[in-house]
Write a protein that holds these residues in place. Sequence first.
Motif, short mmCIF file in Angstrom:
data_model
loop_
_atom_site.label_atom_id
_atom_site.label_comp_id
_atom_site.label_asym_id
_atom_site.label_seq_id
_atom_site.Cartn_x
_atom_site.Cartn_y
_atom_site.Cartn_z
N LEU A 1 0.91 -1.25 -0.01
CA LEU A 1 -0.08 0.10 -0.10
C LEU A 1 0.82 1.24 0.11
O LEU A 1 0.58 2.15 -0.74
N ARG B 1 3.28 1.45 -3.38
CA ARG B 1 2.35 1.69 -4.65
C ARG B 1 1.58 3.15 -4.26
O ARG B 1 0.42 3.08 -4.97
N ARG B 2 2.29 3.85 -3.30
CA ARG B 2 1.50 5.05 -3.04
C ARG B 2 0.22 5.35 -2.85
O ARG B 2 -0.54 6.40 -2.78
N ARG B 3 -0.32 4.17 -2.08
CA ARG B 3 -1.94 4.36 -1.80
C ARG B 3 -2.17 5.04 -0.39
O ARG B 3 -3.16 4.98 -0.08
N MET C 1 -1.19 7.74 -0.04
CA MET C 1 -1.29 9.15 -0.33
C MET C 1 -2.63 10.02 0.22
O MET C 1 -2.57 11.16 0.39
N ILE C 2 -3.53 9.07 0.63
CA ILE C 2 -4.83 9.51 0.90
C ILE C 2 -4.58 10.01 2.35
O ILE C 2 -5.44 10.87 2.99
N PHE C 3 -3.50 9.82 3.00
CA PHE C 3 -3.15 10.29 4.31
C PHE C 3 -2.16 11.42 4.21
O PHE C 3 -1.36 11.70 3.35
N VAL D 1 -2.71 -1.27 -7.34
CA VAL D 1 -1.19 -1.72 -7.21
C VAL D 1 -0.47 -1.19 -8.52
O VAL D 1 0.67 -0.51 -8.16
N THR E 1 1.48 1.67 -10.60
CA THR E 1 1.95 2.87 -10.17
C THR E 1 1.92 3.73 -11.57
O THR E 1 2.11 4.87 -11.14
N TRP F 1 -7.18 10.27 -6.28
CA TRP F 1 -7.15 9.88 -4.73
C TRP F 1 -8.57 9.86 -4.03
O TRP F 1 -8.70 9.27 -3.06
N HIS G 1 -5.95 -6.35 1.35
CA HIS G 1 -5.05 -5.95 0.19
C HIS G 1 -3.80 -6.97 0.04
O HIS G 1 -3.67 -7.42 -1.08
#
Lengths: 210, 210
Positions: free
Chosen positions: A173, A176-178, A180-182, B113, B115, B128, B168
């Motif tokens: 997470l 893979r930049r997920r 980012m929502i934080f 996943v 990028t 986002w 995930h």
Amino acid sequence: MGVIDRKEREKVEMKRQILDAARSLFLEQGFEKTSIRNIAEVIEYSAGTIYLYFKDKNEILFALHVEAFGALMQAMQAGIMSENDPFERLVALGKHYLKYAFENPELYDLMFVMTAPMETLECREEIWCDGERAFETLKFVVGECMQAGYFEGFDNETFSVMVWSLVHGLATLHLRRRTMIFAEEKRIQLLEDAYAQFVQIIKQYKSLAA
Amino acid sequence: MGVIDRKEREKVEMKRQILDAARSLFLEQGFEKTSIRNIAEVIEYSAGTIYLYFKDKNEILFALHVEAFGALMQAMQAGIMSENDPFERLVALGKHYLKYAFENPELYDLMFVMTAPMETLECREEIWCDGERAFETLKFVVGECMQAGYFEGFDNETFSVMVWSLVHGLATLHLRRRTMIFAEEKRIQLLEDAYAQFVQIIKQYKSLAA
DNA sequence: TGCATTTCTGAACACTGTTCATTTTATTTG
DNA sequence: CAAATAAAATGAACAGTGTTCAGAAATGCA
């Protein structure tokens, strides 16, 4: 026949050069965006030369894959040795796994996310052996925990898959930049807290069963 | 002015055709291996035409991204509605999340996943937002569980990250073929068991705190 | 019908992984 | 040392990629 010995050494050295150049380029700009010509440029040879040392681009990836697993295994072994209590060993194992993932994002990717080498080299048993050895290490430590009274009533393999999934999920997470929502400043903290929370939960489970 | 209305409709239809062709090709052979010319061939237009409807290949991916999130949100909402008990709602949410991931592997990939779209469209807030809305749904359900006495003493967001990471992790380990180290016939079972085990553990945690 | 717009094409550009005849370099032999 | 042999490196070529753009084809409007 010192000559063929030297030739052998030179071949190994050349492979090293190619692998080092490839790794640094993969880390920088990813596998897909790195061309054979890019690698050749770095080591100051023509593109064709690389094919004298590696069958194709995937073979380079595969070689890096093997090396990366070696490094991960070492990092995990170090994590195990530093603790005496079985449960703390498991905790340390996960921590070192995450540490390795965050410090070697592209290599982690290559080991646990990429499909490129998996598809092309599906027949290659060795690729799975590396992964299996790492998982066996996890199972071993979980087994020790169980012998110490933790995770009572659970299947070792299933439990290990759960642990692996959790740390792998945290790792991917983020990589893979997920996350980012934080907010940027709390991303890492959030992941560490989530891991700590998981540890707390599985630890407590023992106390109940006991 | 019925003409410009029709033109608008035709434009939308054309975009649909392109997206449908692209999705099916991406699902079949992946993003990287699908070329603009491949897509053009399916819809029986020249490659250049596609660039009249989408800025580039990533824009197509982005459009599919938005649609895929819509579908996931719907699948998750359905999961929530089917249960009354907060905890069972959370369990169902995870189940439907995993179900969606396994039934739409390439789309899941694209959402959680890949990028490629993240890097190129890093500035794009909308990307986002979709992910955030899905996470907010999870947080909401976790919040309901907490109000019902579960997961006492834990931070909602942290706990949600932990849950998300686990599912995930399960999803990606399988989608990226890392469950190959297990016998084929027990792979899915192992993942389901791991999830069930996780559910059992977090459920039990409540009983202790209570 | 003629003219203006819109839509589409297909050639072109710079790139990719990979192969292979040719040239360069190194080693062994006479 | 020179010639013959073997090994290594090259760079052009091939079929593919994403993308652009001048020009051709189709459409809308008078």
